[in-house]
Scaffold this active site. Structure first.
Site, short mmCIF file in Angstrom:
data_model
loop_
_atom_site.label_atom_id
_atom_site.label_comp_id
_atom_site.label_asym_id
_atom_site.label_seq_id
_atom_site.Cartn_x
_atom_site.Cartn_y
_atom_site.Cartn_z
N GLN A 102 73.09 -37.92 26.91
CA GLN A 102 73.79 -36.64 26.74
C GLN A 102 73.54 -36.11 25.34
OE1 GLN A 102 78.07 -37.01 28.51
NE2 GLN A 102 77.35 -39.05 28.03
N ASP A 105 70.34 -35.08 19.81
CA ASP A 105 69.89 -35.33 18.43
C ASP A 105 68.45 -35.82 18.32
OD1 ASP A 105 70.11 -38.08 19.16
OD2 ASP A 105 72.13 -38.23 18.32
N HIS A 120 71.52 -32.79 28.25
CA HIS A 120 72.12 -31.63 27.57
C HIS A 120 71.14 -30.92 26.65
CE1 HIS A 120 76.39 -33.49 28.33
NE2 HIS A 120 75.81 -33.01 29.41
N CYS A 131 62.53 -13.88 26.83
CA CYS A 131 61.33 -14.28 27.60
C CYS A 131 61.37 -15.75 28.01
CB CYS A 131 60.05 -13.97 26.81
SG CYS A 131 59.76 -15.09 25.43
N PRO A 215 83.85 -49.07 21.84
CA PRO A 215 84.94 -49.73 21.11
C PRO A 215 86.33 -49.31 21.59
CG PRO A 215 83.88 -48.09 19.70
CD PRO A 215 83.08 -48.16 20.97
N1 APR Z 1 79.47 -47.42 19.52
C1 APR Z 1 79.71 -47.09 20.81
N2 APR Z 1 80.58 -46.14 21.17
C2 APR Z 1 81.22 -45.48 20.21
C3 APR Z 1 81.01 -45.75 18.84
C4 APR Z 1 80.09 -46.78 18.51
N3 APR Z 1 79.84 -47.11 17.25
N4 APR Z 1 81.80 -44.92 18.10
C5 APR Z 1 82.46 -44.16 18.98
N5 APR Z 1 82.13 -44.48 20.24
C6 APR Z 1 82.60 -43.90 21.50
C7 APR Z 1 83.97 -43.27 21.44
O1 APR Z 1 84.98 -44.26 21.66
C8 APR Z 1 83.90 -42.24 22.54
O2 APR Z 1 84.30 -42.81 23.79
O3 APR Z 1 81.73 -42.84 21.81
C9 APR Z 1 82.41 -41.90 22.62
C10 APR Z 1 82.05 -40.51 22.12
O4 APR Z 1 82.64 -39.58 22.95
P1 APR Z 1 82.42 -37.99 22.77
O5 APR Z 1 82.61 -37.61 21.34
O6 APR Z 1 83.27 -37.33 23.80
O7 APR Z 1 80.86 -37.82 23.10
P2 APR Z 1 80.12 -37.76 24.50
O8 APR Z 1 80.79 -38.62 25.51
O9 APR Z 1 78.68 -37.97 24.23
O10 APR Z 1 80.36 -36.24 24.87
C11 APR Z 1 79.75 -35.73 26.01
O11 APR Z 1 80.38 -33.48 25.44
O12 APR Z 1 80.62 -31.96 23.69
C12 APR Z 1 79.87 -32.35 24.76
O13 APR Z 1 77.65 -31.86 25.27
C13 APR Z 1 78.44 -32.63 24.40
O14 APR Z 1 76.97 -34.38 25.13
C14 APR Z 1 78.29 -34.09 24.71
C15 APR Z 1 79.30 -34.31 25.80
#
Ligand code: APR
Length: 240
Positions: A102, A105, A120, A131, A215
């Site tokens: 998702q 980066d 995404h 275009c 975590p």
């Molecule tokens: N290792 C593993 N997981 C981690 C770590 C780590 N070091 N640090 C944080 N996390 C976990 C958090 O606990 C959380 O559950 O990563 C997750 C991040 O969640 P989000 O910030 O919601 O990110 P994501 O799930 O990728 O979001 C999905 O939402 O905003 C949109 O399009 C955007 O792709 C993104 C989508």
């Protein structure tokens, strides 16, 4: 951990879904963590067409800041672990490997992963509103915002914004991988944003074992075959 190693050793078809958490230890802030706000906006308020139509300069400033942040960091051991899994399987001509992310980066690509389904989009690609031309674009600043395409149209980041459809081919390929695998990893995602959040459940229902690395507990943790409360890099180190 031992159970996960055994599952991995026995898996023929492997699929992995990653979210912002895998890049957190590289220094890319997650969306729903404490650093997710920018100038007091939530991502949902900036990453959408309404925001772009109302204030494209503001939207571009957010993306340029994100791009600068991402350019300054490196892929971590968890990104490298996944690129190694892919390379090992390719070299051994053993089994399948699909990486679904998702994240926009580009850190999986920088770590050497080859076949990446970017659900995404990618922050390093732009697309013309007029275009539809796509271009790889590493720029960290532009003479004017929003940038213009050679056709004169406004250029936007090639990212799936809130309220937009995912690329149907990328989504179908991800769905197929989830349905066809025997082991599915879900690493560093809050499992809140659909349809990506459906993929681990699709895998489970199709009979795969699903391992969650996070975590924090998520909405999916109770359903997972194994849920490891670990950071992604800690997991990569434990895998050796
Ligand atoms: N290792 C593993 N997981 C981690 C770590 C780590 N070091 N640090 C944080 N996390 C976990 C958090 O606990 C959380 O559950 O990563 C997750 C991040 O969640 P989000 O910030 O919601 O990110 P994501 O799930 O990728 O979001 C999905 O939402 O905003 C949109 O399009 C955007 O792709 C993104 C989508």
């Amino acid at each position: 951990m031992e159970r996960v190693k055994r599952l991995l050793a026995g898996a023929r078809r492997l699929a992995v879904l990653t979210g912002a958490g895998i890049s957190a230890e590289s220094g890319v802030p997650t969306f729903r963590g404490p650093q997710g706000l920018w100038r007091n906006y939530r991502p949902e308020e900036i990453a959408c067409m309404e925001a772009f139509l109302r204030d494209p300069v503001l939207v571009w400033e957010w993306y340029l800041e994100r791009k600068k942040g991402i350019r300054a960091v490196e892929p971590n051991k968890a990104h490298h672990l996944l690129s190694r899994w892919e390379a090992d399987r390719r070299e051994a001509e053993r089994g399948d490997f699909t990486l679904i992310t998702q994240n926009v980066d580009g850190l999986h690509g920088r770590a050497g992963s080859k076949n990446i389904l970017e659900l995404h989009g990618n922050i390093w690609v732009t697309r013309c509103l007029a275009c539809e031309r796509q271009a790889r674009d590493e720029s960290l600043s532009y003479p004017e915002l929003p940038p213009r395409c050679s056709c004169g149209g406004q250029v936007r980041p090639h990212i799936v914004w809130f309220g937009e459809m995912l690329d149907p081919e990328v989504l179908q390929a991800s769905w197929d991988a989830a349905e066809g695998c025997d082991l599915f990893f879900v690493i560093g995602t809050s499992a809140l944003v659909y349809p990506a959040a459906s993929l681990p459940r699709v895998a489970l229902e199709a009979g795969a074992a699903v391992v969650e690395i996070n975590p924090e507990p998520t909405a999916f943790s109770d359903a997972a075959t194994v849920s490891l409360r670990m950071k992604a890099v800690e997991f990569a180190e434990a895998m050796g």
